[in-house]
Scaffold this motif. Sequence first.
Motif, PDB file in Angstrom:
ATOM      1  N   ASN A 254      41.894  -5.104  55.777  1.00 42.77           N
ATOM      2  CA  ASN A 254      40.744  -6.003  55.582  1.00 42.77           C
ATOM      3  C   ASN A 254      39.478  -5.178  55.366  1.00 42.77           C
ATOM      4  OD1 ASN A 254      38.841  -6.203  58.291  1.00 42.77           O
ATOM      5  ND2 ASN A 254      40.922  -5.536  58.765  1.00 42.77           N
ATOM      6  N   TYR A 255      38.439  -5.876  54.936  1.00 43.22           N
ATOM      7  CA  TYR A 255      37.171  -5.202  54.638  1.00 43.22           C
ATOM      8  C   TYR A 255      36.176  -5.456  55.768  1.00 43.22           C
ATOM      9  CZ  TYR A 255      39.462  -4.737  50.164  1.00 43.22           C
ATOM     10  OH  TYR A 255      40.371  -4.429  49.178  1.00 43.22           O
TER      11      TYR A 255
ATOM     12  N   GLY B  30      33.722  -3.367  56.825  1.00 41.73           N
ATOM     13  CA  GLY B  30      32.409  -2.713  56.735  1.00 41.73           C
ATOM     14  C   GLY B  30      32.178  -1.748  57.884  1.00 41.73           C
TER      15      GLY B  30
ATOM     16  N   SER C 112      33.133   1.084  51.685  1.00 45.69           N
ATOM     17  CA  SER C 112      33.373   0.285  52.897  1.00 45.69           C
ATOM     18  C   SER C 112      32.164  -0.587  53.203  1.00 45.69           C
ATOM     19  CB  SER C 112      33.686   1.217  54.080  1.00 45.69           C
ATOM     20  OG  SER C 112      33.322   0.641  55.309  1.00 45.69           O
TER      21      SER C 112
ATOM     22  N   SER D 157      41.585  -2.878  62.193  1.00 51.88           N
ATOM     23  CA  SER D 157      41.527  -2.113  60.948  1.00 51.88           C
ATOM     24  C   SER D 157      42.874  -1.466  60.614  1.00 51.88           C
ATOM     25  CB  SER D 157      40.461  -1.015  61.043  1.00 51.88           C
ATOM     26  OG  SER D 157      40.459  -0.279  59.841  1.00 51.88           O
TER      27      SER D 157
ATOM     28  N   TRP E 116      45.017   5.698  55.429  1.00 48.82           N
ATOM     29  CA  TRP E 116      44.468   6.888  54.764  1.00 48.82           C
ATOM     30  C   TRP E 116      44.943   8.117  55.534  1.00 48.82           C
ATOM     31  CZ3 TRP E 116      40.802   2.735  55.680  1.00 48.82           C
ATOM     32  CH2 TRP E 116      40.749   1.869  54.570  1.00 48.82           C
TER      33      TRP E 116
ATOM     34  N   ALA F  27      45.534  11.069  54.773  1.00 48.96           N
ATOM     35  CA  ALA F  27      44.900  12.389  54.617  1.00 48.96           C
ATOM     36  C   ALA F  27      44.094  12.695  55.871  1.00 48.96           C
ATOM     37  CB  ALA F  27      43.994  12.410  53.393  1.00 48.96           C
ATOM     38  N   ASN F  28      43.757  11.645  56.625  1.00 48.90           N
ATOM     39  CA  ASN F  28      43.012  11.836  57.867  1.00 48.90           C
ATOM     40  C   ASN F  28      43.901  11.820  59.106  1.00 48.90           C
ATOM     41  OD1 ASN F  28      41.053   9.615  56.142  1.00 48.90           O
ATOM     42  ND2 ASN F  28      40.293  11.667  56.546  1.00 48.90           N
TER      43      ASN F  28
ATOM     44  N   ALA G 109      41.722  15.768  55.108  1.00 41.74           N
ATOM     45  CA  ALA G 109      40.692  15.399  54.122  1.00 41.74           C
ATOM     46  C   ALA G 109      39.680  16.527  53.937  1.00 41.74           C
ATOM     47  CB  ALA G 109      39.974  14.133  54.562  1.00 41.74           C
TER      48      ALA G 109
ATOM     49  N   ARG H  32      31.137  14.283  59.449  1.00 45.30           N
ATOM     50  CA  ARG H  32      32.223  13.944  60.385  1.00 45.30           C
ATOM     51  C   ARG H  32      32.965  15.163  60.931  1.00 45.30           C
ATOM     52  NH1 ARG H  32      35.539   8.681  58.252  1.00 45.30           N
ATOM     53  NH2 ARG H  32      33.893   7.608  57.121  1.00 45.30           N
TER      54      ARG H  32
ATOM     55  N   PHE I 298      31.660  11.390  52.299  1.00 42.30           N
ATOM     56  CA  PHE I 298      31.904  11.478  53.742  1.00 42.30           C
ATOM     57  C   PHE I 298      33.056  12.406  54.111  1.00 42.30           C
ATOM     58  CE2 PHE I 298      35.509   8.566  53.662  1.00 42.30           C
ATOM     59  CZ  PHE I 298      35.294   7.905  52.466  1.00 42.30           C
TER      60      PHE I 298
ATOM     61  N   ASP J 293      37.334  15.631  50.462  1.00 42.52           N
ATOM     62  CA  ASP J 293      38.246  15.215  49.387  1.00 42.52           C
ATOM     63  C   ASP J 293      37.648  14.129  48.482  1.00 42.52           C
ATOM     64  OD1 ASP J 293      38.623  12.880  50.868  1.00 42.52           O
ATOM     65  OD2 ASP J 293      40.738  13.237  51.298  1.00 42.52           O
ATOM     66  N   VAL J 294      36.355  13.799  48.702  1.00 42.06           N
ATOM     67  CA  VAL J 294      35.668  12.907  47.776  1.00 42.06           C
ATOM     68  C   VAL J 294      34.938  13.740  46.698  1.00 42.06           C
ATOM     69  CG1 VAL J 294      33.888  11.062  47.636  1.00 42.06           C
ATOM     70  CG2 VAL J 294      35.477  11.112  49.557  1.00 42.06           C
TER      71      VAL J 294
ATOM     72  N   ASN K 174      39.017  12.436  44.319  1.00 45.70           N
ATOM     73  CA  ASN K 174      40.010  11.976  45.285  1.00 45.70           C
ATOM     74  C   ASN K 174      41.329  11.753  44.558  1.00 45.70           C
ATOM     75  OD1 ASN K 174      41.203   9.710  47.368  1.00 45.70           O
ATOM     76  ND2 ASN K 174      39.883  11.245  48.298  1.00 45.70           N
TER      77      ASN K 174
ATOM     78  N   GLY L  92      39.166   4.456  49.865  1.00 41.67           N
ATOM     79  CA  GLY L  92      40.393   5.264  49.948  1.00 41.67           C
ATOM     80  C   GLY L  92      41.082   5.375  48.604  1.00 41.67           C
TER      81      GLY L  92
HETATM   82  O1  SUG Z   1      37.431   6.716  57.210  1.00 38.32           O
HETATM   83  N1  SUG Z   1      37.558   3.731  55.346  1.00 38.32           N
HETATM   84  C1  SUG Z   1      38.039   5.083  55.586  1.00 38.32           C
HETATM   85  C2  SUG Z   1      38.372   5.727  54.268  1.00 38.32           C
HETATM   86  C3  SUG Z   1      39.046   7.045  54.463  1.00 38.32           C
HETATM   87  C4  SUG Z   1      39.231   7.780  53.192  1.00 38.32           C
HETATM   88  N2  SUG Z   1      39.934   8.981  53.440  1.00 38.32           N
HETATM   89  C5  SUG Z   1      39.709  10.148  52.818  1.00 38.32           C
HETATM   90  N3  SUG Z   1      38.642  10.347  52.091  1.00 38.32           N
HETATM   91  N4  SUG Z   1      40.547  11.106  53.029  1.00 38.32           N
HETATM   92  C6  SUG Z   1      37.020   5.909  56.362  1.00 38.32           C
HETATM   93  O2  SUG Z   1      35.807   5.744  56.106  1.00 38.32           O
HETATM   94  C7  SUG Z   1      36.852   1.509  56.031  1.00 38.32           C
HETATM   95  C8  SUG Z   1      37.380   0.422  56.917  1.00 38.32           C
HETATM   96  C9  SUG Z   1      36.614  -0.854  56.809  1.00 38.32           C
HETATM   97  O3  SUG Z   1      35.395  -0.834  56.574  1.00 38.32           O
HETATM   98  O4  SUG Z   1      37.237  -1.930  56.983  1.00 38.32           O
HETATM   99  C10 SUG Z   1      37.429   2.880  56.382  1.00 38.32           C
HETATM  100  O5  SUG Z   1      37.754   3.134  57.508  1.00 38.32           O
END
Ligand code: SUG
Length: 448
Positions: free
Chosen positions: A17-18, A20, A28, A102, A107, A109-110, A177, A214, A249, A252-253, A312, A367
């Motif tokens: 789900n979204y 935020g 996000s 959530s 994802w 990679a994390n 990541a 992060r 963030f 890997d972006v 990515n 993602g």
């Molecule tokens: O940690 N999005 C993840 C996306 C992770 C992407 N991973 C890499 N770049 N490797 C994050 O920000 C959004 C969830 C939400 O808003 O519902 C979220 O957690």
Amino acid sequence: MKSYEVNFDGLVGPTHNYGGLSYGNVASQSNSQQSSNPKEAALQGLAKMKALMDMGFQQGVLAPQERPDVAALRRLGFSGTDAQVIERAAKEAMPLLVASCSASSMWVANAATVSPSADTADGRVHFTAANLNCKYHRSIEHPTTSHVLGAMFANQQHFAHHAALPAVAQFGDEGAANHTRFCREYGEAGVEFFVFGRSAFDNRFAAPQKYPARQTLEASQAVARLHGLRDEGVVYAQQNPNVIDQGVFHNDVIAVGNGEVLFYHEDAFLETDKMLAELQGKLAKVGGNFQSVCVPRSAVTVDDAVRSYLFNSQLLSRADGSMLLIVPQECQANERVWAYLQSLTSSGGLIREVKVFDLKQSMQNGGGPACLRLRVALNETELAAVNPGVIMTAPLYGSLTAWVEKHYRDRLSETDLADPQLLLECRTALDELTQILKLGAVYPFQIN
Ligand code: SUG
């Protein structure tokens, strides 16, 4: 002995789900409150896994987590039956219920940082689960991540698992990541490249002004120590704080590497020349020929990179030595990015082909293709020691798509998260999934 890069993709969970929830992650934040389609999200992810398998790459699957995380809500003081816990959280603290629902573990990679056996002191493949300490909804992932990785890579002769680093901001760790490995062949010693956003204890390093960094240097150093990496096999680099403030963030972006190649944006790092020279020198010591492909800001801006997720992408080595880039369809939709990719593949360099995938459901939460996979370099013996239930095959793809069709909803909005029926649906689905993937008991509802 033959060796491989195996991509283990996160299977999108039924509560996608979204919410935020990720300040600093532009997608996000901007898609918050939209309704999602968990079924479509999971099928899009499975289609990518199947396509890579069909192209001859080694592909695996990593299971999603139990959500809503009722145990996490109990730790925050909500009590009663499971249904009452959800009901009370929905009434008193909806943001906490949203966070506990959530599906962000997709994802992968994390999920962890992984060092192949050729790099480590004891000759085993090392995994450190990421504490994901920067965001509450992600910080609750690592205990189950450890259980799932333990069930996939159970053989202690070949695999070593480390618990997540201490859960404080100074050791903020986002896993693979912010980690890349360069090597000549996957089974040979390589150079592990750790990118951090700030230092917790050394104020000589600049930090972003707006969005959080992060990953800390100290977390990266701790992972390198735990894995028994040689100083000669490690390079640390700082991510440019200005790009973090523009929505980058994770590293890997803005950069991706594989084999001997680093594909990166001109603004990705600080002290780029020094970093490239160190990578080149250290890779040369293990027989490798480091190559870098810099995307100039005049061709693709940081904003283009953040919106299209050009970096990515998955950079994959093919049998003939050339490389393939797996990109999200948002790259095709951005004129400058698409023009850049056309010129890249026709320039006679190593990256010869681009394949486009529709991952919109995941992309809307920030993602892309690379976020959805955890890379594990394995030699033949190690690959044979992996739980075979998680290696993608045509029959497994068939079972997983049928499983998604049977259990997933095709629409989920915030109000649906308060429905106690959703918890039962998820548990029923995950119980069946652990049988399909032959994982044994890995979820709190199965263990407690
Ligand atoms: O940690 N999005 C993840 C996306 C992770 C992407 N991973 C890499 N770049 N490797 C994050 O920000 C959004 C969830 C939400 O808003 O519902 C979220 O957690």
